[in-house]
Write a protein that holds these residues in place. Structure first.
Motif, PDB file in Angstrom:
ATOM      1  N   ILE A 150       0.943  -1.066  -0.203  1.00 32.77           N
ATOM      2  CA  ILE A 150       0.082   0.007  -0.035  1.00 32.77           C
ATOM      3  C   ILE A 150       0.794   1.197  -0.067  1.00 32.77           C
ATOM      4  CG2 ILE A 150      -1.645   1.458   1.273  1.00 32.77           C
ATOM      5  CD1 ILE A 150      -2.664  -1.051  -0.034  1.00 32.77           C
ATOM      6  N   ARG A 151       2.000   1.306   0.854  1.00 32.51           N
ATOM      7  CA  ARG A 151       2.796   2.294   0.833  1.00 32.51           C
ATOM      8  C   ARG A 151       3.425   2.770  -0.427  1.00 32.51           C
ATOM      9  NH1 ARG A 151       8.176   1.982   4.462  1.00 32.51           N
ATOM     10  NH2 ARG A 151       8.627   0.600   2.645  1.00 32.51           N
ATOM     11  N   SER A 154       0.804   4.040  -2.960  1.00 37.35           N
ATOM     12  CA  SER A 154       0.539   5.278  -2.702  1.00 37.35           C
ATOM     13  C   SER A 154       1.448   6.093  -3.050  1.00 37.35           C
ATOM     14  CB  SER A 154      -0.122   5.424  -1.306  1.00 37.35           C
ATOM     15  OG  SER A 154       1.112   5.239  -0.424  1.00 37.35           O
ATOM     16  N   HIS A 155       2.744   5.910  -2.893  1.00 35.18           N
ATOM     17  CA  HIS A 155       3.972   6.890  -3.279  1.00 35.18           C
ATOM     18  C   HIS A 155       4.289   7.071  -4.687  1.00 35.18           C
ATOM     19  CE1 HIS A 155       6.363   6.792   1.084  1.00 35.18           C
ATOM     20  NE2 HIS A 155       5.083   6.760   1.021  1.00 35.18           N
ATOM     21  N   LEU A 158       1.428   9.351  -5.517  1.00 36.60           N
ATOM     22  CA  LEU A 158       1.756  10.617  -5.213  1.00 36.60           C
ATOM     23  C   LEU A 158       2.839  11.469  -6.029  1.00 36.60           C
ATOM     24  CD1 LEU A 158       1.302  12.847  -3.296  1.00 36.60           C
ATOM     25  CD2 LEU A 158       2.964  11.782  -1.676  1.00 36.60           C
TER      26      LEU A 158
END
Length: 249
Positions: A150-151, A154-155, A158
């Motif tokens: 997930i990190r 999302s990064h 972003l």
């Protein structure tokens, strides 16, 4: 927490490894923001804006505070380059607003209404965001080790959003010329005020971004990537404000 007096201490520079206290991050981000603004008012035109956009993209890729790996950087950079190319060309605007094909016999108009180019760029942003999310998801599914999925996902998104948004600075000279294009002066003033407030919020947020960042151990000066983020995100506000100034009478 300050153990001696029980007070909550201000954020420090620990997270991003900045050479200053996190409280100074908004001031540093404001300096970065001043570069495209000063160039625009100084008459640098689209050439100056393109140089600033490419410089911000390059800085962020080199000093990224995000944990999305080389693949994430490449995906985001490609999305940003495509958005910048759309901003610099008339073909998409011509296609979307009446000219089906631009040929040597029937070339695209030399000058097209500013609002068509802004609208075409925003349309491309919508498509790019869809492609970005799909590409980021496929990349995560292709990883042999899917820890922190997930990190990482999302990064990547972003970083891609910031790379796409920064190309909106291309339209600053066009935005400044909107009164001659029939833009509503009152809406322009209101939209400019809203843009400034939202940008101010991004600048203030950089204080906590610097303090709470968790960059990769091998990241190069990740605090620089955080400092340029508010300016990159603010780029998308320019064409939105410009379209509102044209559409609302």
């Amino acid at each position: 927490m300050d153990e001696q007096n029980g007070m909550i201490s201000a954020p420090t520079n620990k997270g991003a490894g900045a050479p200053f206290e996190a409280g100074y991050a908004p001031a540093c981000a404001l300096i970065v923001l001043g570069v495209p603004v000063v160039l625009a008012f100084g008459g640098a035109g689209v050439t100056g804006m393109n140089v600033v956009i490419v410089a911000l993209m390059t800085l962020f890729v080199i000093c990224s505070p995000l944990r999305d790996g080389m693949a994430g950087h490449v995906i985001a950079a490609v999305a940003g380059v495509v958005a910048l190319l759309v901003a610099n060309t008339r073909q998409l605007a011509a296609f979307l607003f009446g000219v089906i094909a631009c040929t040597q016999a029937h070339p695209c108009p030399i000058t097209m209404p500013v609002w068509t180019r802004m609208a075409a760029w925003l349309a491309s942003v919508g498509g790019l965001l869809v492609v970005l999310i799909v590409a980021a998801f496929v990349r995560q599914m292709a990883r042999a080790e899917r820890s922190h999925l997930i990190r990482s996902l999302s990064h990547t998104v972003l970083e891609g959003v910031s790379m796409i948004a920064v190309s909106g600075w291309y339209f600053v000279p066009d935005y400044m010329a909107l009164p001659d294009e029939g833009g509503n002066n009152i809406v322009m003033i209101v939209s400019a005020a809203v843009v400034m407030l939202l940008t101010l919020a991004l600048l203030v947020a950089s204080r906590w971004w610097v303090a709470e960042a968790d960059p990769d151990e091998h990241a190069r000066a990740p605090w620089i990537g955080i400092i340029v983020l508010p300016t990159m995100f603010a780029g998308a506000l320019v064409p939105v404000a410009g379209l509102l100034s044209i559409m609302i009478h």
